[in-house]
Design a protein around this motif. Structure first.
Motif, PDB file in Angstrom:
ATOM      1  N   MET A   1       2.995  62.341  56.202  1.00 38.22           N
ATOM      2  CA  MET A   1       3.691  62.609  57.435  1.00 38.22           C
ATOM      3  C   MET A   1       2.811  63.456  58.344  1.00 38.22           C
ATOM      4  O   MET A   1       3.119  64.587  58.645  1.00 38.22           O
ATOM      5  CB  MET A   1       4.999  63.317  57.094  1.00 38.22           C
ATOM      6  N   PRO A   2       1.700  62.934  58.776  1.00 41.51           N
ATOM      7  CA  PRO A   2       0.830  63.698  59.671  1.00 41.51           C
ATOM      8  C   PRO A   2       1.447  63.817  61.062  1.00 41.51           C
ATOM      9  O   PRO A   2       2.226  62.971  61.486  1.00 41.51           O
ATOM     10  CB  PRO A   2      -0.457  62.900  59.694  1.00 41.51           C
ATOM     11  N   GLY A   3       1.053  64.858  61.749  1.00 40.99           N
ATOM     12  CA  GLY A   3       1.529  65.087  63.103  1.00 40.99           C
ATOM     13  C   GLY A   3       0.626  66.075  63.804  1.00 40.99           C
ATOM     14  O   GLY A   3      -0.332  66.578  63.228  1.00 40.99           O
ATOM     15  N   SER A   4       0.926  66.345  65.046  1.00 42.99           N
ATOM     16  CA  SER A   4       0.110  67.256  65.834  1.00 42.99           C
ATOM     17  C   SER A   4       0.983  68.360  66.416  1.00 42.99           C
ATOM     18  O   SER A   4       2.159  68.167  66.686  1.00 42.99           O
ATOM     19  CB  SER A   4      -0.555  66.505  66.984  1.00 42.99           C
ATOM     20  N   PHE A   5       0.352  69.511  66.624  1.00 41.32           N
ATOM     21  CA  PHE A   5       0.995  70.604  67.331  1.00 41.32           C
ATOM     22  C   PHE A   5       0.404  70.648  68.731  1.00 41.32           C
ATOM     23  O   PHE A   5      -0.811  70.549  68.904  1.00 41.32           O
ATOM     24  CB  PHE A   5       0.744  71.934  66.610  1.00 41.32           C
ATOM     25  N   HIS A   6       1.264  70.769  69.745  1.00 44.53           N
ATOM     26  CA  HIS A   6       0.813  70.769  71.133  1.00 44.53           C
ATOM     27  C   HIS A   6       1.204  72.068  71.812  1.00 44.53           C
ATOM     28  O   HIS A   6       2.294  72.595  71.574  1.00 44.53           O
ATOM     29  CB  HIS A   6       1.444  69.606  71.911  1.00 44.53           C
ATOM     30  N   GLN A   7       0.325  72.564  72.659  1.00 42.73           N
ATOM     31  CA  GLN A   7       0.657  73.709  73.506  1.00 42.73           C
ATOM     32  C   GLN A   7       1.234  73.123  74.791  1.00 42.73           C
ATOM     33  O   GLN A   7       0.544  72.398  75.511  1.00 42.73           O
ATOM     34  CB  GLN A   7      -0.579  74.542  73.792  1.00 42.73           C
ATOM     35  N   VAL A   8       2.492  73.421  75.061  1.00 47.06           N
ATOM     36  CA  VAL A   8       3.223  72.815  76.172  1.00 47.06           C
ATOM     37  C   VAL A   8       3.584  73.881  77.198  1.00 47.06           C
ATOM     38  O   VAL A   8       4.085  74.948  76.853  1.00 47.06           O
ATOM     39  CB  VAL A   8       4.508  72.121  75.661  1.00 47.06           C
ATOM     40  N   ILE A  18       4.047  76.532  71.508  1.00 48.80           N
ATOM     41  CA  ILE A  18       3.593  75.496  70.601  1.00 48.80           C
ATOM     42  C   ILE A  18       4.789  74.651  70.167  1.00 48.80           C
ATOM     43  O   ILE A  18       5.833  75.174  69.778  1.00 48.80           O
ATOM     44  CB  ILE A  18       2.922  76.115  69.354  1.00 48.80           C
ATOM     45  N   VAL A  19       4.620  73.316  70.240  1.00 47.01           N
ATOM     46  CA  VAL A  19       5.672  72.377  69.877  1.00 47.01           C
ATOM     47  C   VAL A  19       5.082  71.353  68.910  1.00 47.01           C
ATOM     48  O   VAL A  19       3.980  70.850  69.139  1.00 47.01           O
ATOM     49  CB  VAL A  19       6.219  71.654  71.133  1.00 47.01           C
ATOM     50  N   PHE A  20       5.809  71.033  67.833  1.00 46.96           N
ATOM     51  CA  PHE A  20       5.375  70.004  66.907  1.00 46.96           C
ATOM     52  C   PHE A  20       5.629  68.637  67.533  1.00 46.96           C
ATOM     53  O   PHE A  20       6.693  68.394  68.102  1.00 46.96           O
ATOM     54  CB  PHE A  20       6.120  70.135  65.569  1.00 46.96           C
ATOM     55  N   GLY A  21       4.654  67.756  67.467  1.00 42.84           N
ATOM     56  CA  GLY A  21       4.745  66.441  68.103  1.00 42.84           C
ATOM     57  C   GLY A  21       5.832  65.551  67.557  1.00 42.84           C
ATOM     58  O   GLY A  21       6.293  64.641  68.236  1.00 42.84           O
ATOM     59  N   LYS A  22       6.266  65.802  66.308  1.00 45.45           N
ATOM     60  CA  LYS A  22       7.345  65.017  65.707  1.00 45.45           C
ATOM     61  C   LYS A  22       8.553  65.913  65.458  1.00 45.45           C
ATOM     62  O   LYS A  22       9.138  65.891  64.372  1.00 45.45           O
ATOM     63  CB  LYS A  22       6.868  64.385  64.400  1.00 45.45           C
ATOM     64  N   ALA A  44       8.235  62.967  69.309  1.00 47.84           N
ATOM     65  CA  ALA A  44       9.209  63.573  70.214  1.00 47.84           C
ATOM     66  C   ALA A  44       8.799  63.321  71.664  1.00 47.84           C
ATOM     67  O   ALA A  44       7.616  63.189  71.980  1.00 47.84           O
ATOM     68  CB  ALA A  44       9.300  65.070  69.962  1.00 47.84           C
ATOM     69  N   VAL A  45       9.778  63.250  72.547  1.00 49.32           N
ATOM     70  CA  VAL A  45       9.517  63.135  73.978  1.00 49.32           C
ATOM     71  C   VAL A  45       9.286  64.545  74.501  1.00 49.32           C
ATOM     72  O   VAL A  45      10.182  65.388  74.466  1.00 49.32           O
ATOM     73  CB  VAL A  45      10.705  62.476  74.716  1.00 49.32           C
ATOM     74  N   ILE A  46       8.068  64.815  74.979  1.00 53.15           N
ATOM     75  CA  ILE A  46       7.714  66.140  75.480  1.00 53.15           C
ATOM     76  C   ILE A  46       7.894  66.140  76.991  1.00 53.15           C
ATOM     77  O   ILE A  46       7.318  65.310  77.692  1.00 53.15           O
ATOM     78  CB  ILE A  46       6.278  66.511  75.077  1.00 53.15           C
ATOM     79  N   GLU A  47       8.694  67.084  77.504  1.00 54.31           N
ATOM     80  CA  GLU A  47       9.060  67.116  78.906  1.00 54.31           C
ATOM     81  C   GLU A  47       8.240  68.086  79.741  1.00 54.31           C
ATOM     82  O   GLU A  47       8.455  68.187  80.928  1.00 54.31           O
ATOM     83  CB  GLU A  47      10.553  67.437  79.036  1.00 54.31           C
TER      84      GLU A  47
END
Length: 57
Positions: A1-8, A18-22, A44-47
């Motif tokens: 279950m790989p995923g990415s963390f994004h700075q939003v 920081i938001v987890f991509g999934k 996830a839909v990032i707004e």
């Protein structure tokens, strides 16, 4: 279950967090409460604006 963390960046107050991509639940801004990410069952839909990908696995 790989995923990415994004700075939003929040579109309302420009707070960055920081938001987890999934994300499996709704993620809101810690400062103003604006919804930053909505779960869809996959990515996830990032707004907000994705400033950086912090960590990709």
């Amino acid at each position: 279950m790989p995923g990415s963390f994004h700075q939003v960046a929040c579109p309302d107050c420009d707070n960055e967090q920081i938001v987890f991509g999934k994300a499996s639940s709704i993620v809101t801004c810690a400062v103003c409460g604006h919804t930053l990410a909505t779960p869809t069952g996959g990515e996830a839909v990032i707004e907000g604006d994705v400033v950086d990908t912090v960590e990709a696995r």
